[in-house]
Write a protein that holds these residues in place. Structure first.
Motif, short mmCIF file in Angstrom:
data_model
loop_
_atom_site.label_atom_id
_atom_site.label_comp_id
_atom_site.label_asym_id
_atom_site.label_seq_id
_atom_site.Cartn_x
_atom_site.Cartn_y
_atom_site.Cartn_z
N GLY A 76 0.78 -1.22 0.00
CA GLY A 76 0.00 0.00 0.00
C GLY A 76 0.82 1.27 0.00
O GLY A 76 0.27 2.36 0.20
N LYS A 77 2.12 1.16 -0.25
CA LYS A 77 2.98 2.34 -0.22
C LYS A 77 2.96 3.11 -1.54
O LYS A 77 3.48 4.25 -1.62
CB LYS A 77 4.41 1.95 0.14
N LEU A 78 2.43 2.51 -2.58
CA LEU A 78 2.33 3.19 -3.86
C LEU A 78 1.25 2.53 -4.71
O LEU A 78 0.78 1.43 -4.39
CB LEU A 78 3.67 3.19 -4.60
N ASP A 79 0.85 3.23 -5.75
CA ASP A 79 -0.09 2.71 -6.74
C ASP A 79 0.62 2.73 -8.09
O ASP A 79 1.37 3.66 -8.38
CB ASP A 79 -1.35 3.57 -6.78
N LEU A 80 0.39 1.71 -8.90
CA LEU A 80 1.08 1.65 -10.19
C LEU A 80 0.67 2.79 -11.12
O LEU A 80 1.38 3.11 -12.07
CB LEU A 80 0.84 0.30 -10.87
N ASN A 81 -0.47 3.41 -10.86
CA ASN A 81 -0.90 4.56 -11.65
C ASN A 81 -0.29 5.87 -11.14
O ASN A 81 -0.53 6.93 -11.74
CB ASN A 81 -2.42 4.67 -11.65
N ASP A 82 0.46 5.82 -10.06
CA ASP A 82 1.11 7.02 -9.55
C ASP A 82 2.13 7.54 -10.57
O ASP A 82 2.87 6.75 -11.18
CB ASP A 82 1.88 6.73 -8.26
N PRO A 83 2.21 8.85 -10.75
CA PRO A 83 3.34 9.40 -11.52
C PRO A 83 4.62 9.27 -10.72
O PRO A 83 4.61 9.28 -9.49
CB PRO A 83 2.94 10.86 -11.73
N LEU A 84 5.73 9.15 -11.42
CA LEU A 84 7.02 9.02 -10.75
C LEU A 84 7.26 10.20 -9.80
O LEU A 84 7.85 10.05 -8.73
CB LEU A 84 8.14 8.94 -11.78
N ASP A 85 6.78 11.39 -10.19
CA ASP A 85 7.00 12.60 -9.38
C ASP A 85 6.49 12.46 -7.95
O ASP A 85 7.01 13.11 -7.04
CB ASP A 85 6.30 13.79 -10.04
N LYS A 86 5.47 11.63 -7.75
CA LYS A 86 4.92 11.46 -6.41
C LYS A 86 5.92 10.82 -5.47
O LYS A 86 5.86 11.02 -4.24
CB LYS A 86 3.64 10.63 -6.48
N LEU A 98 4.32 4.69 -12.78
CA LEU A 98 5.18 3.57 -12.40
C LEU A 98 4.91 2.36 -13.27
O LEU A 98 5.84 1.63 -13.64
CB LEU A 98 4.96 3.23 -10.92
N ALA A 99 3.66 2.13 -13.63
CA ALA A 99 3.33 1.01 -14.52
C ALA A 99 4.00 1.18 -15.87
O ALA A 99 4.48 0.21 -16.48
CB ALA A 99 1.82 0.88 -14.67
N GLN A 100 4.03 2.41 -16.37
CA GLN A 100 4.67 2.65 -17.67
C GLN A 100 6.16 2.42 -17.60
O GLN A 100 6.76 1.87 -18.54
CB GLN A 100 4.36 4.07 -18.14
N LEU A 101 6.79 2.82 -16.52
CA LEU A 101 8.22 2.56 -16.39
C LEU A 101 8.51 1.08 -16.26
O LEU A 101 9.48 0.57 -16.84
CB LEU A 101 8.79 3.33 -15.19
#
Length: 452
Positions: A76-86, A98-101
């Protein structure tokens, strides 16, 4: 394995080593129980290499980075839809998710600016970040598959910031230690192969450099062995131990983007390369660093995988060899199907739900699996089928194909009797177009047999 199988496997390895002029080549077949065969040709320090000889594995390292990211997601520390900037602010690729990377669909440049990172000592994250200008975004995000080593440098930095330790320490503590992979290291530890370039027109060798990649290490730093990688390959196939939930690994193996046209043969999931050959669907990764080539692939359906490691910069067909080793093993010694056993627990309320259900005129079978899982399968023709895992709130979550992520609900009437199943607005009833069911658009009151 049987002597005849072992001879066929060794012959294929020997042919590749001889015709492609590899200084040394080791290979293995992996199944559920671990490494079931290994073979070698060529020499390392005058000796035949073995399953404990280290080779640099290059981009197979990315699969370790990807698993670390997925562990953070599961916590729960991140979501794959989060932008890297977050999570890693201030980069030119900050809007990429993150999913795209993970899946190489972020449109980020393939290599870090400056000299070729695989042949030169790497700098730290601050230097890498400062070197990336707008030109590092070479394609529209999500438009196509574009392999990016730089993206994995950023993912390694993300892991480091969340864990409060270096990327390498996280690899050691969270992955290598629990899996007892004691011979996977950032730098070579004897016995290990030296990296060589083979002259294209003469049978002579040139030594290759093996610098530390610095901030690019999460993209290709590690060295490993057949023994260690056999455990890693079993993890990719689903034997994840306490490192990752098997469903998360299945999610990583699912295609995100393919690299071909009408009949795709290669693509990417979340951190895993995907391949299809002769009806076989494989997941894993290849690796290439100066002086080394590596391949680790597994077919999760059959449970058979293969490993190939060699100390040549180019010219060895590691992927085709990996395919052939799996084919030989499965053709000559196919794995037996998993032995059927009855369920360990039975929920009688769920047992009453099993049997025929209808979506309109189409008949489906609802089956009760172990641990209160459900499976909905069409009786005739190829249609939407899925397994459903209990969500803990009286509903089930789809795991496969069209219904992946969708919610299955059992709806009861005012008397507490089961009325129908609601699956993402699709209504399933016990009879075709059950008049009492909430069929969208209603059911013609004249019923079946009516002609107009």
């Amino acid at each position: 394995m049987l002597p005849s199988t072992e001879l066929a496997l060794l012959r294929r390895v020997a042919h590749e080593q001889a015709t492609c002029r590899a200084p040394s080549l080791v290979a293995a077949v992996v199944r559920e129980g671990g490494l079931v065969w290994s073979g070698a040709r060529g020499r390392v320090d005058g000796e035949v290499p073995g399953p404990d000889t280290q080779y640099r594995i290059g981009s197979i390292t990315k699969t370790f980075t990807a698993v670390l990211v997925m562990r953070l997601r599961d916590e729960g520390k991140l979501d794959l839809n989060d932008p890297l900037d977050k999570h890693v602010p201030g980069t030119v690729m900050g809007e990429r998710t993150l999913a795209q990377l993970l899946s190489h669909t972020g449109g980020v440049t393939s290599e870090s600016p400056g000299v070729f990172w695989e042949r030169a000592p790497g700098a730290d994250w601050a230097a890498l970040q400062a070197s990336l200008g707008p030109e590092a975004l070479v394609l529209r995000a999500g438009s196509k598959l574009h392999y990016s080593n730089v993206g994995y440098g950023a993912l390694g930095e993300l892991v480091s910031r969340h864990r409060g330790m270096s990327w390498l320490d996280a690899v050691n503590q969270e992955l290598l230690a629990p899996l007892e992979m004691t011979r996977t290291t950032p730098h070579p530890v004897a016995p290990h192969a030296l990296g060589w370039a083979v002259h294209p027109h003469a049978d002579v060798l040139l030594p290759e450099p093996t610098p530390d990649a610095g901030a690019m290490a999460p993209a290709g730093q590690l060295w490993s062995t057949l023994n260690d990688l056999s455990r890693w390959l079993r993890l990719i196939a689903g034997d994840t131990g306490d490192v990752l939930h098997p469903d998360t690994m299945a999610e990583m193996r699912a295609p995100v983007m393919v690299d071909d046209g009408d009949h795709w043969t290669a693509g990417f999931g979340l951190g895993l390369q995907l391949a299809r050959d002769s009806g076989r669907r494989m997941a894993g990764h290849t690796g290439s660093m100066p002086g080394f080539l590596a391949c680790a692939l597994t077919d999760a359906a059959s449970g058979t995988g293969s490993l190939v490691l060699t100390n040549a910069t180019a010219g060895v067909g590691i992927v085709g060899l990996s395919y052939d080793l799996m084919k030989i093993a499965d053709d000559m010694e196919p794995e037996l199907p998993t032995e059927w056993a009855p369920a360990t627990t039975v929920n009688k309320d769920l047992l009453d739900l099993t049997g025929a259900w209808y979506w309109g005129p189409a008949m489906y079978q609802l089956r009760l699996l172990d641990h209160a899982w459900l499976e909905l399968v069409p009786i005739q023709g190829a249609s939407r089928a899925s397994r459903f895992r209990p969500a803990g709130d009286g509903t089930w979550t789809g795991l496969d194909a069209y219904y992946a992520g969708e919610t299955l609900k059992v709806v009861r009437d005012e008397h507490g009797e089961v009325s129908h199943l609601d699956l993402a607005t699709f209504i399933f009833t016990r009879r075709p177009y059950e008049p009492a069911g909430p069929i969208p658009g209603g059911v013609d009151p004249h019923g079946w047999g009516t002609r107009r």
